[in-house]
Scaffold this motif. Sequence first.
Motif, mmCIF file in Angstrom:
data_model
loop_
_atom_site.group_PDB
_atom_site.id
_atom_site.type_symbol
_atom_site.label_atom_id
_atom_site.label_comp_id
_atom_site.label_asym_id
_atom_site.label_seq_id
_atom_site.Cartn_x
_atom_site.Cartn_y
_atom_site.Cartn_z
ATOM 1 N N LEU A 12 0.844 -1.211 0.000
ATOM 2 C CA LEU A 12 0.000 0.000 0.000
ATOM 3 C C LEU A 12 0.873 1.251 0.000
ATOM 4 N N GLY A 13 1.759 1.359 -0.984
ATOM 5 C CA GLY A 13 2.651 2.523 -1.082
ATOM 6 C C GLY A 13 2.145 3.513 -2.108
ATOM 7 N N TYR A 14 3.073 4.186 -2.784
ATOM 8 C CA TYR A 14 2.731 5.237 -3.745
ATOM 9 C C TYR A 14 1.818 4.736 -4.868
ATOM 10 N N GLY A 32 -6.660 -4.096 1.571
ATOM 11 C CA GLY A 32 -5.236 -3.824 1.366
ATOM 12 C C GLY A 32 -4.393 -4.518 2.421
ATOM 13 N N VAL A 33 -3.290 -5.107 1.976
ATOM 14 C CA VAL A 33 -2.376 -5.792 2.902
ATOM 15 C C VAL A 33 -0.996 -5.157 2.767
ATOM 16 N N ASP A 34 -0.381 -4.835 3.908
ATOM 17 C CA ASP A 34 0.993 -4.318 3.861
ATOM 18 C C ASP A 34 1.743 -4.870 5.072
ATOM 19 N N VAL A 35 3.043 -5.100 4.902
ATOM 20 C CA VAL A 35 3.853 -5.607 6.010
ATOM 21 C C VAL A 35 4.180 -4.501 7.017
ATOM 22 N N ASN A 36 3.951 -3.245 6.617
ATOM 23 C CA ASN A 36 4.236 -2.111 7.493
ATOM 24 C C ASN A 36 3.019 -1.866 8.410
ATOM 25 N N SER A 97 12.885 -10.204 -4.350
ATOM 26 C CA SER A 97 12.548 -10.828 -3.070
ATOM 27 C C SER A 97 11.194 -10.355 -2.520
ATOM 28 N N TYR A 98 10.844 -9.073 -2.771
ATOM 29 C CA TYR A 98 9.543 -8.581 -2.266
ATOM 30 C C TYR A 98 8.389 -9.276 -3.002
ATOM 31 N N ILE A 99 8.581 -9.454 -4.320
ATOM 32 C CA ILE A 99 7.529 -10.105 -5.113
ATOM 33 C C ILE A 99 7.382 -11.557 -4.672
ATOM 34 N N MET A 100 8.515 -12.220 -4.430
ATOM 35 C CA MET A 100 8.447 -13.632 -4.036
ATOM 36 C C MET A 100 7.806 -13.777 -2.648
ATOM 37 N N SER A 101 8.074 -12.809 -1.772
ATOM 38 C CA SER A 101 7.446 -12.948 -0.455
ATOM 39 C C SER A 101 5.951 -12.646 -0.551
ATOM 40 N N ALA A 102 5.554 -11.769 -1.477
ATOM 41 C CA ALA A 102 4.110 -11.566 -1.720
ATOM 42 C C ALA A 102 3.501 -12.865 -2.247
ATOM 43 N N ALA A 103 4.217 -13.528 -3.167
ATOM 44 C CA ALA A 103 3.716 -14.794 -3.738
ATOM 45 C C ALA A 103 3.489 -15.822 -2.631
ATOM 46 N N LEU A 118 0.406 -8.601 -11.287
ATOM 47 C CA LEU A 118 1.622 -7.931 -10.821
ATOM 48 C C LEU A 118 1.664 -6.525 -11.422
ATOM 49 N N GLU A 119 1.820 -5.494 -10.564
ATOM 50 C CA GLU A 119 1.941 -4.108 -11.057
ATOM 51 C C GLU A 119 3.357 -3.574 -10.874
ATOM 52 N N SER A 120 4.151 -4.187 -9.989
ATOM 53 C CA SER A 120 5.515 -3.688 -9.740
ATOM 54 C C SER A 120 6.321 -3.675 -11.039
ATOM 55 N N THR A 121 7.098 -2.616 -11.245
ATOM 56 C CA THR A 121 7.996 -2.560 -12.405
ATOM 57 C C THR A 121 8.998 -3.707 -12.283
ATOM 58 N N SER A 122 9.094 -4.544 -13.305
ATOM 59 C CA SER A 122 9.828 -5.800 -13.144
ATOM 60 C C SER A 122 10.619 -6.175 -14.379
ATOM 61 N N PRO A 158 1.376 -2.863 -15.877
ATOM 62 C CA PRO A 158 2.264 -1.822 -15.349
ATOM 63 C C PRO A 158 1.538 -0.513 -15.079
ATOM 64 N N GLU A 159 2.149 0.299 -14.240
ATOM 65 C CA GLU A 159 1.605 1.596 -13.842
ATOM 66 C C GLU A 159 2.466 2.691 -14.449
ATOM 67 N N ARG A 160 1.814 3.761 -14.945
ATOM 68 C CA ARG A 160 2.598 4.867 -15.523
ATOM 69 C C ARG A 160 2.085 6.225 -15.045
ATOM 70 N N ALA A 211 7.116 -3.381 -22.138
ATOM 71 C CA ALA A 211 6.528 -2.084 -22.516
ATOM 72 C C ALA A 211 6.818 -1.041 -21.442
ATOM 73 N N LYS A 212 6.630 -1.424 -20.190
ATOM 74 C CA LYS A 212 6.900 -0.481 -19.089
ATOM 75 C C LYS A 212 8.373 -0.046 -19.101
ATOM 76 N N LEU A 213 9.266 -1.022 -19.250
ATOM 77 C CA LEU A 213 10.701 -0.720 -19.225
ATOM 78 C C LEU A 213 11.102 0.089 -20.456
ATOM 79 N N HIS A 265 13.374 7.188 -9.113
ATOM 80 C CA HIS A 265 13.325 5.741 -8.898
ATOM 81 C C HIS A 265 12.813 4.996 -10.117
ATOM 82 N N CYS A 266 12.583 5.706 -11.247
ATOM 83 C CA CYS A 266 12.063 5.005 -12.435
ATOM 84 C C CYS A 266 13.056 5.063 -13.605
ATOM 85 N N ILE A 267 13.278 6.278 -14.156
ATOM 86 C CA ILE A 267 14.085 6.362 -15.394
ATOM 87 C C ILE A 267 15.527 5.931 -15.140
HETATM 88 N N1 LIG Z 1 5.995 5.418 -7.334
HETATM 89 C C1 LIG Z 1 5.867 5.523 -8.640
HETATM 90 O O1 LIG Z 1 5.712 6.633 -9.161
HETATM 91 C C2 LIG Z 1 5.851 4.304 -9.517
HETATM 92 C C3 LIG Z 1 5.425 4.431 -10.859
HETATM 93 C C4 LIG Z 1 5.356 3.301 -11.653
HETATM 94 C C5 LIG Z 1 5.745 2.059 -11.133
HETATM 95 N N2 LIG Z 1 6.184 1.961 -9.843
HETATM 96 C C6 LIG Z 1 6.552 0.629 -9.357
HETATM 97 O O2 LIG Z 1 5.551 0.162 -8.458
HETATM 98 C C7 LIG Z 1 6.148 -0.663 -7.457
HETATM 99 C C8 LIG Z 1 5.786 -0.129 -6.087
HETATM 100 O O3 LIG Z 1 6.309 1.172 -5.987
HETATM 101 P P1 LIG Z 1 5.852 2.189 -4.853
HETATM 102 O O4 LIG Z 1 6.416 3.517 -5.239
HETATM 103 O O5 LIG Z 1 4.397 2.037 -4.586
HETATM 104 O O6 LIG Z 1 6.679 1.595 -3.613
HETATM 105 P P2 LIG Z 1 6.484 1.938 -2.060
HETATM 106 O O7 LIG Z 1 7.763 1.619 -1.406
HETATM 107 O O8 LIG Z 1 5.861 3.286 -1.908
HETATM 108 O O9 LIG Z 1 5.366 0.885 -1.590
HETATM 109 C C9 LIG Z 1 5.565 -0.499 -1.518
HETATM 110 C C10 LIG Z 1 4.811 -1.038 -0.313
HETATM 111 O O10 LIG Z 1 4.913 -2.460 -0.328
HETATM 112 C C11 LIG Z 1 5.008 -2.907 1.022
HETATM 113 N N3 LIG Z 1 5.530 -4.282 1.019
HETATM 114 C C12 LIG Z 1 6.798 -4.708 0.812
HETATM 115 N N4 LIG Z 1 6.851 -6.052 0.825
HETATM 116 C C13 LIG Z 1 5.586 -6.484 1.056
HETATM 117 C C14 LIG Z 1 4.978 -7.772 1.158
HETATM 118 N N5 LIG Z 1 5.700 -8.891 1.024
HETATM 119 N N6 LIG Z 1 3.649 -7.846 1.420
HETATM 120 C C15 LIG Z 1 2.916 -6.708 1.563
HETATM 121 N N7 LIG Z 1 3.421 -5.467 1.455
HETATM 122 C C16 LIG Z 1 4.739 -5.354 1.182
HETATM 123 C C17 LIG Z 1 5.893 -1.864 1.671
HETATM 124 O O11 LIG Z 1 5.760 -1.875 3.078
HETATM 125 C C18 LIG Z 1 5.370 -0.568 1.026
HETATM 126 O O12 LIG Z 1 4.337 0.019 1.788
HETATM 127 C C19 LIG Z 1 7.650 -0.654 -7.737
HETATM 128 O O13 LIG Z 1 7.957 -1.762 -8.529
HETATM 129 C C20 LIG Z 1 7.853 0.610 -8.553
HETATM 130 O O14 LIG Z 1 8.967 0.538 -9.396
HETATM 131 C C21 LIG Z 1 6.234 3.057 -9.030
#
Ligand SMILES: NC(=O)c1ccc[n+]([C@@H]2O[C@H](COP(=O)([O-])OP(=O)(O)OC[C@H]3O[C@@H](n4cnc5c(N)ncnc54)[C@H](O)[C@@H]3O)[C@@H](O)[C@H]2O)c1
Length: 415
Positions: A12-14, A32-36, A97-103, A118-122, A158-160, A211-213, A265-267
């Motif tokens: 539940l980040g940005y 929403g689930v977050d480890v924080n 590792s974060y994606i695998m722990s989510a899995a 999956l939405e994380s840039t990967s 992907p997210e843009r 496409a995202k990359l 953190h992107c480009i």
């Molecule tokens: N921020 C941007 O503008 C943006 C844009 C496009 C793509 N992305 C991509 O989106 C992905 C997330 O980015 P973000 O900016 O939201 O990151 P972020 O750090 O703001 O948020 C990630 C959240 O995931 C949580 N987390 C980590 N491991 C976890 C788990 N195993 N289970 C549950 N929660 C977990 C963290 O505590 C954190 O709150 C990244 O791959 C990033 O590259 C970000």
Amino acid sequence: MSNSLEVVFVGLGYIGLPTAVVMANHGVRVHGVDVNASAVERIQRGEVTIVEPGLEEQLKKAVDSGQLTASTEMQQGNAFVIAVPTPFKDDYEGDLSYIMSAAESIAPQLRGDEVVILESTSPPKTTQKLADRILELRPDLSVDGADDKPVIHFAYCPERILPGKAMEELISNDRIIGGRTPEAARRATEVYASFCEGELLATDDVTAEMAKLTENSFRDVNIAFANELSLISDKLGIDVWELIELANHHPRVNILQPGPGVGGHCIAVDPWFIVSSDRENSKIIRTAREVNDGKPKWVINKVDEAVKIIDSPVIAALGLAFKPNIDDLRESPALNITKDLAGHVEHATVLAVEPNVSELPKALQNMSNVEFAEYADAIERADVVLLLVDHDEFKTIPAAALKGKTVVDTKGLWR
Ligand SMILES: NC(=O)c1ccc[n+]([C@@H]2O[C@H](COP(=O)([O-])OP(=O)(O)OC[C@H]3O[C@@H](n4cnc5c(N)ncnc54)[C@H](O)[C@@H]3O)[C@@H](O)[C@H]2O)c1
């Protein structure tokens, strides 16, 4: 469909929080689930954990209506959206590792027929690795119904969005929806159709990952081209900004702007995911990264040249963020240049100016020759004025204020 959707967000980040909120306010039941744990507690109370215009009121609405709940514990749902971090490691390989722990936390919740997005840039093929990990933990499930096993659908979306405009762009942007199978793309499309008014473009998962990359690498390569032109123009004694402006009058030319380097953190990160997936063939993408990463050194050399003839030089470093009009200092070349100058020009006083933050950033706090300053005061005291970020405030600085100073203008603001 939205009424029967129950979507679990993982992270539940940005990205995750605004997306979860928008979906919840479009009639989808969202958890929403977050480890924080402290972030989760605040979200449960309807308090924002990130700065994003418009998010706070929408979060309150989603929580008050009961459409959005949050916890640290994984739950069942019929769709899962993973938005966890994907940094790179020292060797520029993506850290999955974060994606695998989510899995691992999702796997025990699956019953069959869910879609995992999956939405994380990967790096390319990460969705496949995510699917492989889940099916390794749940051999009773499959991606295609083989042996009559219940199916789990996997997709990459992907997210843009532009930070600062997330709440609008989440709804209006077109989205790429990459399914491991065509049915997975169809199922993921249903999830995004619940709130997205842009086009939903179905493809396969690896194309969507690339496409995202590719989007961010395109910008990185174009900026590297501009940065390379800035070095050549400097040697030729011509103005690179005028050069680019003139060249861009060609109807099919669109060169971006040079600067002190590329940050954020992107480009500055995403192109490495392409490079690490095929080192042999990613020559331009890699070189662009190196050109952009080399630009700060060139800027530092310019300042070194200017200060070497001054006994106790004062350097005003204007801007520390990684792009204009934001407070984000992550991977910022401006901050790194300021820190490097203060570190090696020990006889200099460095006046660090950043109108979007309230105190000297941590990276500069222990440096005895660095002061946090306001821009007018810094310019008045400086021998050398180093413009690092084209913040709006700096655009109004009159030419008279810079008279008699050595100016190193990395953004072409005062030409
Ligand atoms: N921020 C941007 O503008 C943006 C844009 C496009 C793509 N992305 C991509 O989106 C992905 C997330 O980015 P973000 O900016 O939201 O990151 P972020 O750090 O703001 O948020 C990630 C959240 O995931 C949580 N987390 C980590 N491991 C976890 C788990 N195993 N289970 C549950 N929660 C977990 C963290 O505590 C954190 O709150 C990244 O791959 C990033 O590259 C970000």
